[in-house]
Design a protein around this motif. Structure first.
Motif, PDB file in Angstrom:
ATOM      1  N   PRO A 190       0.795  -1.227   0.000  1.00 12.73           N
ATOM      2  CA  PRO A 190       0.000   0.000   0.000  1.00 12.73           C
ATOM      3  C   PRO A 190       0.830   1.280   0.000  1.00 12.73           C
ATOM      4  CG  PRO A 190      -0.936  -1.589   1.521  1.00 12.73           C
ATOM      5  CD  PRO A 190       0.384  -2.158   1.073  1.00 12.73           C
ATOM      6  N   ARG A 191       1.958   1.267   0.674  1.00 12.45           N
ATOM      7  CA  ARG A 191       2.760   2.488   0.757  1.00 12.45           C
ATOM      8  C   ARG A 191       3.551   2.767  -0.524  1.00 12.45           C
ATOM      9  NH1 ARG A 191       3.235   5.129   5.514  1.00 12.45           N
ATOM     10  NH2 ARG A 191       2.283   4.149   7.361  1.00 12.45           N
ATOM     11  N   ALA A 192       3.452   1.871  -1.507  1.00 15.77           N
ATOM     12  CA  ALA A 192       4.157   2.093  -2.771  1.00 15.77           C
ATOM     13  C   ALA A 192       3.365   2.979  -3.728  1.00 15.77           C
ATOM     14  CB  ALA A 192       4.453   0.752  -3.446  1.00 15.77           C
ATOM     15  N   PHE A 193       2.071   3.162  -3.478  1.00 17.07           N
ATOM     16  CA  PHE A 193       1.246   3.862  -4.458  1.00 17.07           C
ATOM     17  C   PHE A 193       1.152   5.379  -4.275  1.00 17.07           C
ATOM     18  CE2 PHE A 193       0.287  -0.032  -6.361  1.00 17.07           C
ATOM     19  CZ  PHE A 193      -0.429   0.193  -7.520  1.00 17.07           C
ATOM     20  N   PRO A 194       1.334   5.939  -3.067  1.00 18.43           N
ATOM     21  CA  PRO A 194       1.302   7.408  -2.994  1.00 18.43           C
ATOM     22  C   PRO A 194       2.328   8.093  -3.888  1.00 18.43           C
ATOM     23  CG  PRO A 194       1.022   6.487  -0.808  1.00 18.43           C
ATOM     24  CD  PRO A 194       1.336   5.329  -1.728  1.00 18.43           C
ATOM     25  N   ALA A 195       3.520   7.519  -4.057  1.00 17.64           N
ATOM     26  CA  ALA A 195       4.567   8.175  -4.834  1.00 17.64           C
ATOM     27  C   ALA A 195       4.180   8.419  -6.294  1.00 17.64           C
ATOM     28  CB  ALA A 195       5.868   7.372  -4.743  1.00 17.64           C
ATOM     29  N   PRO A 196       3.659   7.428  -7.031  1.00 17.97           N
ATOM     30  CA  PRO A 196       3.260   7.690  -8.421  1.00 17.97           C
ATOM     31  C   PRO A 196       2.145   8.725  -8.557  1.00 17.97           C
ATOM     32  CG  PRO A 196       3.365   5.326  -7.997  1.00 17.97           C
ATOM     33  CD  PRO A 196       3.497   6.008  -6.681  1.00 17.97           C
ATOM     34  N   LEU A 197       1.373   8.919  -7.475  1.00 15.03           N
ATOM     35  CA  LEU A 197       0.263   9.868  -7.535  1.00 15.03           C
ATOM     36  C   LEU A 197       0.668  11.275  -7.115  1.00 15.03           C
ATOM     37  CD1 LEU A 197      -2.501   7.582  -5.990  1.00 15.03           C
ATOM     38  CD2 LEU A 197      -2.297   8.256  -8.376  1.00 15.03           C
ATOM     39  N   ARG A 198       1.856  11.417  -6.553  1.00 13.46           N
ATOM     40  CA  ARG A 198       2.295  12.728  -6.064  1.00 13.46           C
ATOM     41  C   ARG A 198       2.338  13.786  -7.158  1.00 13.46           C
ATOM     42  NH1 ARG A 198       6.626  10.886  -3.032  1.00 13.46           N
ATOM     43  NH2 ARG A 198       5.111  10.092  -1.537  1.00 13.46           N
ATOM     44  N   PRO A 199       2.794  13.449  -8.387  1.00 14.81           N
ATOM     45  CA  PRO A 199       2.792  14.483  -9.441  1.00 14.81           C
ATOM     46  C   PRO A 199       1.395  15.018  -9.770  1.00 14.81           C
ATOM     47  CG  PRO A 199       4.243  12.676 -10.058  1.00 14.81           C
ATOM     48  CD  PRO A 199       3.492  12.232  -8.844  1.00 14.81           C
ATOM     49  N   LEU A 200       0.337  14.273  -9.421  1.00 15.97           N
ATOM     50  CA  LEU A 200      -1.020  14.737  -9.646  1.00 15.97           C
ATOM     51  C   LEU A 200      -1.538  15.608  -8.502  1.00 15.97           C
ATOM     52  CD1 LEU A 200      -2.741  11.503 -11.048  1.00 15.97           C
ATOM     53  CD2 LEU A 200      -1.795  13.412 -12.326  1.00 15.97           C
ATOM     54  N   GLY A 201      -0.696  15.818  -7.489  1.00 12.52           N
ATOM     55  CA  GLY A 201      -1.103  16.633  -6.353  1.00 12.52           C
ATOM     56  C   GLY A 201      -1.895  15.886  -5.308  1.00 12.52           C
ATOM     57  N   ILE A 202      -1.849  14.563  -5.321  1.00 17.30           N
ATOM     58  CA  ILE A 202      -2.577  13.754  -4.337  1.00 17.30           C
ATOM     59  C   ILE A 202      -1.768  13.716  -3.037  1.00 17.30           C
ATOM     60  CG2 ILE A 202      -3.716  11.555  -3.885  1.00 17.30           C
ATOM     61  CD1 ILE A 202      -4.668  13.149  -6.396  1.00 17.30           C
ATOM     62  N   THR A 203      -2.429  14.049  -1.936  1.00 14.51           N
ATOM     63  CA  THR A 203      -1.762  14.044  -0.638  1.00 14.51           C
ATOM     64  C   THR A 203      -2.398  13.014   0.283  1.00 14.51           C
ATOM     65  OG1 THR A 203      -3.208  15.779   0.265  1.00 14.51           O
ATOM     66  CG2 THR A 203      -1.178  16.495  -0.847  1.00 14.51           C
ATOM     67  N   TRP A 204      -1.573  12.443   1.160  1.00 12.93           N
ATOM     68  CA  TRP A 204      -2.006  11.485   2.168  1.00 12.93           C
ATOM     69  C   TRP A 204      -1.508  12.019   3.514  1.00 12.93           C
ATOM     70  CZ3 TRP A 204      -3.353   6.167   0.379  1.00 12.93           C
ATOM     71  CH2 TRP A 204      -3.319   6.046  -1.006  1.00 12.93           C
ATOM     72  N   ARG A 205      -2.388  12.202   4.473  1.00 15.72           N
ATOM     73  CA  ARG A 205      -1.950  12.720   5.766  1.00 15.72           C
ATOM     74  C   ARG A 205      -2.827  12.182   6.887  1.00 15.72           C
ATOM     75  NH1 ARG A 205      -4.260  18.922   6.184  1.00 15.72           N
ATOM     76  NH2 ARG A 205      -5.772  18.793   4.487  1.00 15.72           N
ATOM     77  N   PHE A 206      -2.170  11.944   8.010  1.00 20.61           N
ATOM     78  CA  PHE A 206      -2.881  11.529   9.205  1.00 20.61           C
ATOM     79  C   PHE A 206      -3.395  12.765   9.934  1.00 20.61           C
ATOM     80  CE2 PHE A 206      -0.526   7.580   8.619  1.00 20.61           C
ATOM     81  CZ  PHE A 206      -1.458   6.630   9.002  1.00 20.61           C
ATOM     82  N   LEU A 207      -4.601  12.663  10.490  1.00 19.49           N
ATOM     83  CA  LEU A 207      -5.093  13.651  11.432  1.00 19.49           C
ATOM     84  C   LEU A 207      -4.660  13.225  12.829  1.00 19.49           C
ATOM     85  CD1 LEU A 207      -8.707  14.255  10.029  1.00 19.49           C
ATOM     86  CD2 LEU A 207      -6.543  15.310   9.340  1.00 19.49           C
ATOM     87  N   ASP A 208      -4.927  14.051  13.812  1.00 16.22           N
ATOM     88  CA  ASP A 208      -4.501  13.729  15.172  1.00 16.22           C
ATOM     89  C   ASP A 208      -5.123  12.418  15.629  1.00 16.22           C
ATOM     90  OD1 ASP A 208      -3.039  16.039  15.315  1.00 16.22           O
ATOM     91  OD2 ASP A 208      -4.643  17.207  16.270  1.00 16.22           O
ATOM     92  N   GLU A 209      -4.292  11.544  16.218  1.00 17.18           N
ATOM     93  CA  GLU A 209      -4.793  10.292  16.770  1.00 17.18           C
ATOM     94  C   GLU A 209      -5.320  10.526  18.184  1.00 17.18           C
ATOM     95  OE1 GLU A 209      -2.004   7.119  16.564  1.00 17.18           O
ATOM     96  OE2 GLU A 209      -1.362   7.603  14.524  1.00 17.18           O
ATOM     97  N   SER A 210      -6.250   9.663  18.602  1.00 16.78           N
ATOM     98  CA  SER A 210      -6.779   9.758  19.962  1.00 16.78           C
ATOM     99  C   SER A 210      -6.901   8.359  20.547  1.00 16.78           C
ATOM    100  CB  SER A 210      -8.149  10.452  19.957  1.00 16.78           C
ATOM    101  OG  SER A 210      -9.081   9.746  19.173  1.00 16.78           O
TER     102      SER A 210
END
Length: 370
Positions: A350-370
């Motif tokens: 799963p962590r291999a796919f954010p990189a190819p999408l980065r040039p399209l401006g796709i972001t992945w981010r965690f919100l605060d955990e609780s």
């Protein structure tokens, strides 16, 4: 007699809206591939329009089982872009398995995903992988949830929330949407799939700006089928909403849409769809913004935990082309060893796919955990 695999990748339905986008993306990557479809004239026109290395042109319809097996027998990977998949996809899966060819598709149809799981053993024995829903829907939610669930055990609940501004869709997507609502739809509750009518339940996710909190309604998302197959959650739910539409509005109208899809009105809608444009323009695609919010609840080292991850971007069809092409390239390579019917997050890291999408401006981010 073993047939030589002369095509690294074959796009079936290459002259359709999504097929052409995938073809352009493979051409951009300078990956050789073959194109397949019913019309030689359309295939030749596509070949002439592409700046790509086209290594084959195959005239074949999805209703010709013998010809499909022949094309799959010559291909290492077949990318199926022909829908609705409930009507047209199962025979392609069978042909791929019989032709010893890896298979991937862009389906968004929940019941098709559930049906194709029945081919898992046959695909394993055939030495091939069958990967469904390698597209905006539902690869991002499936892979994002797998990432968000890391370190959580046991997992009580996973929710995937879609928030969309602008919903320009292709003819094929509209046809598939009708087929989704014409059939039984499911949620995953207490470890089993149970029939649930769409629009009966509301769910809210605290999206970051510019969307803010969005309330949507339960939707027959593919993650309900894919996630339990690789991430041990007791409950999986998917919600669909829009920042500018109140959740109650969705809840009021969703059952009506569900009933209309099962009536004769659907035939009128199909005729109307067929007269409409093939798909959104590049400008319309860029204006379709989304956030996908993923909620994971469970325990981490014995402590209750809630994790939230947000995937954000625009142009779902452009994203589909990149995800599908990336999957096809990976499956055609010598280092791909997965076998069976697999969700996106089980077929690929799963962590291999954010990189190819980065040039399209796709972001992945965690919100605060609780």
């Amino acid at each position: 007699m073993k047939v030589e695999k002369i095509f690294p990748i074959t796009i079936l339905g290459a002259t359709g809206y999504t097929g052409k986008l995938v073809a352009h993306e493979l051409g951009r990557r300078q990956v050789p591939f073959a194109i397949a479809g019913r019309s030689r004239e359309k295939l030749e026109a596509l070949r002439d329009a592409l700046e790509a290395e086209i290594v084959g042109l195959e005239v074949v319809g999805v209703d010709d089982a013998a010809r499909l097996r022949e094309v799959c027998g010559k291909s290492r990977v077949v990318i199926n872009c022909v829908g609705p998949f409930l009507d047209l996809g199962e025979g392609v899966v069978r042909a791929a398995i019989e032709g010893k060819c890896h298979y991937l598709d862009t389906t968004g149809e929940q019941l098709f995903l559930k049906k194709i799981v029945e081919y898992h053993t046959a695909a394993e024995k055939g030495g091939v992988a069958v990967v469904n829903a390698l597209a905006f829907e539902y690869a991002l939610g499936d892979m994002g949830a797998a990432i968000c669930a890391e370190g959580v055990n046991p997992i009580s609940t996973i929710e995937v929330h879609y928030a969309l501004t602008g919903m320009h869709t292709s003819r094929g997507t509209k046809r598939s949407a009708i087929r989704i609502f014409q059939n039984e739809t499911f949620e995953f509750e207490e470890g089993r799939w149970v029939p649930v009518e769409p629009g009966k339940r509301q769910g809210t996710f605290p999206f970051p700006p510019p969307f803010g909190p969005v309330t949507g309604v339960n939707f027959p998302g593919g993650e309900i089928i894919t996630l339990p197959r690789h991430t041990p959650a007791r409950n999986v739910r998917v919600f669909m909403g829009a920042p500018e539409i109140k959740g109650k509005t969705f809840q009021i109208f969703s059952p009506t849409i569900f009933r209309m899809a099962r009536s004769r009105i659907a035939d009128v809608a199909k005729a109307f769809i067929d007269r409409g444009p093939e798909g959104p323009t590049p400008e319309e695609r860029k204006g379709d913004h989304f956030q996908i919010g993923i909620l994971v609840e469970g325990e981490a080292q014995g402590t209750p935990v809630t994790k939230r991850l947000v995937v954000e971007g625009s142009d779902p069809y452009g994203i589909t082309a990149v995800i599908t092409a990336e999957g096809g390239v990976r499956m055609s390579g010598p280092d791909f060893h997965a076998r069976g019917v697999l969700p996106p997050a089980a077929a690929f890291p799963p962590r291999a796919f954010p990189a190819p999408l980065r040039p399209l401006g796709i972001t992945w981010r965690f919100l605060d955990e609780s």
